[in-house]
Design a protein around this motif. Sequence first.
Motif: not given
Length: 145
Positions: A33-34, A37-38, A41, A44, A85-87, A98, A134, A137-138, A141-142
């Motif tokens: 999942r990371q 996301m990367k 990133d 974007t 992780g960061e979740a 979510f 982004c 949500c972060h 949830y992050r």
Amino acid sequence: MTRLAKFVAGVALVVTAFALPALADDKDVIDYRQDVMKALDGQTAALGMIVSTQVPDDNLLQHAEAIALIAKTALKSFEAKVPGGEAKPEVWANWADFEKRMKDFVARTDKMAKDAKTGGVNVVMEQMVDALSCKGCHDVYRLKK
Ligand code: HEC
């Protein structure tokens, strides 16, 4: 060994060989999942460079489409309930919210990519603040670093 015993042993070996890698461990789930996301990133950031005229806009549609496509893979990557992780644990505790945010993100990035085909960079500028949700949500949830 009898022929039957050999056959059974052979089948067991094949089944084990294919079954083991299919069991993603927790680290794999988080890495996956990371990675998704990367990828978001990078795309974007590339789109941002085009919109701010730092680079030519020839690849505008490709980046918009890449974001829309990667967005579609994001929800699945969080389905396995593996905090870490960061979740934040809230991802799974508040799954309905979510999931709704992810689906909105998918719908809006999809619309942006489609509209950009005719409207170009202006459409992206108009829609990107809402489509690229982004940070919204972060913030919820992050985990903060
Ligand atoms: C609906 C929620 C949601 C949306 C929308 C979302 N993210 Fe994330 N993002 C998360 C969560 C949760 C994490 C933490 C994942 C983890 O560490 O397991 C995360 C992590 C990240 C990371 C860190 C990855 C790493 O290597 O640890 C980056 C970078 C990132 N997101 C970028 C983005 C970008 C860019 C967008 C928008 C284009 C976006 N995200 C949209 C929820 C979201």
